[in-house]
Scaffold this active site. Structure first.
Site, PDB file in Angstrom:
ATOM      1  N   GLU A 117       0.857  -1.201   0.000  1.00 32.86           N
ATOM      2  CA  GLU A 117       0.000   0.000   0.000  1.00 32.86           C
ATOM      3  C   GLU A 117       0.894   1.253   0.000  1.00 32.86           C
ATOM      4  OE1 GLU A 117      -1.665   0.782   3.904  1.00 32.86           O
ATOM      5  OE2 GLU A 117      -3.433   1.770   3.048  1.00 32.86           O
TER       6      GLU A 117
ATOM      7  N   ASN B 166      -6.847   6.243  -1.930  1.00 29.88           N
ATOM      8  CA  ASN B 166      -5.758   5.317  -1.627  1.00 29.88           C
ATOM      9  C   ASN B 166      -5.973   4.136  -2.576  1.00 29.88           C
ATOM     10  OD1 ASN B 166      -4.012   3.461  -0.507  1.00 29.88           O
ATOM     11  ND2 ASN B 166      -4.541   3.955   1.621  1.00 29.88           N
TER      12      ASN B 166
ATOM     13  N   LYS C 171      -9.343   2.097  -2.223  1.00 31.78           N
ATOM     14  CA  LYS C 171      -9.595   1.556  -0.875  1.00 31.78           C
ATOM     15  C   LYS C 171     -10.942   2.008  -0.314  1.00 31.78           C
ATOM     16  CE  LYS C 171      -7.174   1.300   3.639  1.00 31.78           C
ATOM     17  NZ  LYS C 171      -5.896   1.674   4.302  1.00 31.78           N
TER      18      LYS C 171
ATOM     19  N   GLU D  51      -6.139   8.845   7.543  1.00 35.60           N
ATOM     20  CA  GLU D  51      -6.650   8.375   6.243  1.00 35.60           C
ATOM     21  C   GLU D  51      -8.037   8.938   5.950  1.00 35.60           C
ATOM     22  OE1 GLU D  51      -5.987   4.537   4.448  1.00 35.60           O
ATOM     23  OE2 GLU D  51      -5.005   3.889   6.299  1.00 35.60           O
TER      24      GLU D  51
ATOM     25  N   CYS E  66      -4.929  -2.966   2.604  1.00 34.87           N
ATOM     26  CA  CYS E  66      -4.687  -2.892   4.051  1.00 34.87           C
ATOM     27  C   CYS E  66      -5.905  -3.180   4.910  1.00 34.87           C
ATOM     28  CB  CYS E  66      -4.042  -1.558   4.407  1.00 34.87           C
ATOM     29  SG  CYS E  66      -3.328  -1.622   6.074  1.00 34.87           S
TER      30      CYS E  66
ATOM     31  N   ASN F 296       0.123  -1.109   5.471  1.00 33.44           N
ATOM     32  CA  ASN F 296       1.001  -0.355   6.392  1.00 33.44           C
ATOM     33  C   ASN F 296       0.326  -0.473   7.749  1.00 33.44           C
ATOM     34  OD1 ASN F 296       3.077   1.819   4.949  1.00 33.44           O
ATOM     35  ND2 ASN F 296       1.346   1.292   3.643  1.00 33.44           N
TER      36      ASN F 296
HETATM   37  N1  CDV Z   1      -3.136   1.392   6.528  1.00 37.98           N
HETATM   38  C1  CDV Z   1      -4.090   0.756   7.251  1.00 37.98           C
HETATM   39  O1  CDV Z   1      -5.202   0.573   6.775  1.00 37.98           O
HETATM   40  N2  CDV Z   1      -3.752   0.376   8.506  1.00 37.98           N
HETATM   41  C2  CDV Z   1      -4.688  -0.238   9.414  1.00 37.98           C
HETATM   42  C3  CDV Z   1      -4.346   0.087  10.853  1.00 37.98           C
HETATM   43  C4  CDV Z   1      -4.454   1.525  11.148  1.00 37.98           C
HETATM   44  C5  CDV Z   1      -5.267  -0.677  11.805  1.00 37.98           C
HETATM   45  C6  CDV Z   1      -4.730  -1.751   9.257  1.00 37.98           C
HETATM   46  O2  CDV Z   1      -5.841  -2.284   9.223  1.00 37.98           O
HETATM   47  O3  CDV Z   1      -3.684  -2.394   9.239  1.00 37.98           O
END
Ligand code: CDV
Length: 308
Positions: free
Chosen positions: A47, A110, A127, A146, A172, A197
């Site tokens: 990501e 994103n 996303k 975000e 993510c 991330n």
């Molecule tokens: N970049 C993300 O979406 N990170 C989230 C954290 C913040 C919980 C994740 O689900 O990994």
């Protein structure tokens, strides 16, 4: 066409705030070249793979925010990656901040793209599950803005016919939601590509910090098994600007088993031969949706929270 994809998951170590796009693209290129020597058809990056994870800072000036976004892909800095992919006959999946100028104005997403072995974009995903907050929370050691910097993706969870199979993407936090996998599962997805991330520390619930690695794999392994699909999860990880992020990139078979896993929290390529037909026994027996799934009964049992 072969139903086996030799897949490279190209985990990235930290990207410093000061690192230029050219420097990062060079790291991606090095991993792609390594993937070629390992016989890969497709390499998956994390990501927001072109910059540091910028939602950890509050920025008031829109120009500062926009500097982390791509106005076009390929653009001048990313063209070399597309050129190399075409030259090597290698596909790739890349997460990035998308600045889209559309008829109704400018939008920020994103996003991730899937690029075929000729260097052409075959799919884009934006996303949907955006974690974090939209207003700065000064008490935190790092922000997770975000919800401030991105709009919720408006492309759904499509799948694409590519690389000899049915492929999908998510990003993510999407990986923690069963709907993500099921929406693609209902379209027959055979491989889901995703980057993440994930900070080691959850400021709102530090009591679960020690479970971070477990929850990462739990979500992806369950999504793979319950939909009879490969899942490829790729981290950007390590200590990035004083924020520790988990690694544990993994290639997961439709059985739910991890067949390859990263060992470091740096730039690291892991590779697996992924037979897309490995999902068939699950799709045709225990998770034969047509035969066994009963959505017409689910609504009678409970009313989903928050919909009343
Ligand atoms: N970049 C993300 O979406 N990170 C989230 C954290 C913040 C919980 C994740 O689900 O990994």
């Amino acid at each position: 066409m072969s139903r086996v994809i030799t897949l490279g998951a190209a985990q990235l170590g930290p990207i410093a705030q000061s690192e230029s796009r050219q420097q990062v693209v060079q790291r991606l290129i090095d991993l792609m070249k390594q993937a070629k020597t390992m016989g890969c058809d497709l390499v998956v990056y994390p990501e927001l793979a072109l910059t540091t994870f910028f939602p950890r800072w509050y920025m008031a000036d829109q120009a500062d925010i926009d500097a982390y976004f791509e106005r076009q892909l390929p653009g001048p800095d990313t063209q070399p990656l597309f050129d190399l992919a075409a030259q090597l006959g290698m596909g790739f999946c890349l997460g990035y901040g998308e600045l889209a100028v559309e008829a109704d104005g400018v939008h920020h997403y994103n996003s991730a793209i899937l690029v075929d072995s000729q260097g052409a974009i075959v799919g884009k995903y934006r996303k949907i599950h955006l974690p974090g907050h939209s207003e700065p929370e000064p008490w935190r050691a790092f922000q997770h803005l975000e919800k401030r910097y991105f709009e919720v993706g408006n492309l759904g969870f499509p799948v694409w016919q590519a690389f000899g199979g049915t492929l999908g993407m998510c990003i993510c936090n999407d990986r923690r939601w069963p709907e993500t996998y099921r929406v693609m599962g209902l379209q027959g997805v055979e491989m889901i590509l995703l980057g993440y991330n994930t900070p080691q520390h959850n400021p709102h619930d530090p009591s679960s910090d020690h479970l971070n690695h477990f929850h990462n794999h739990l979500s992806m392994q369950a999504g793979a098994y319950q939909n009879g699909t490969w899942v490829v999860g790729v981290a950007k990880c390590g200590r990035e600007e004083d924020c520790d992020m988990i690694g544990d990139s993994a290639i997961i078979a439709p059985s739910g088993e991890i067949v390859a896993k990263a060992l470091t929290v740096g730039d690291e390529l892991i590779v697996a031969r992924c037979d897309l037909d490995a999902g068939k026994p699950y799709k045709t027996t225990i998770f034969n949706f047509a035969a066994h799934r009963r959505p017409e009964h689910y609504g009678l049992i409970c009313q989903p929270m928050g919909t009343a």
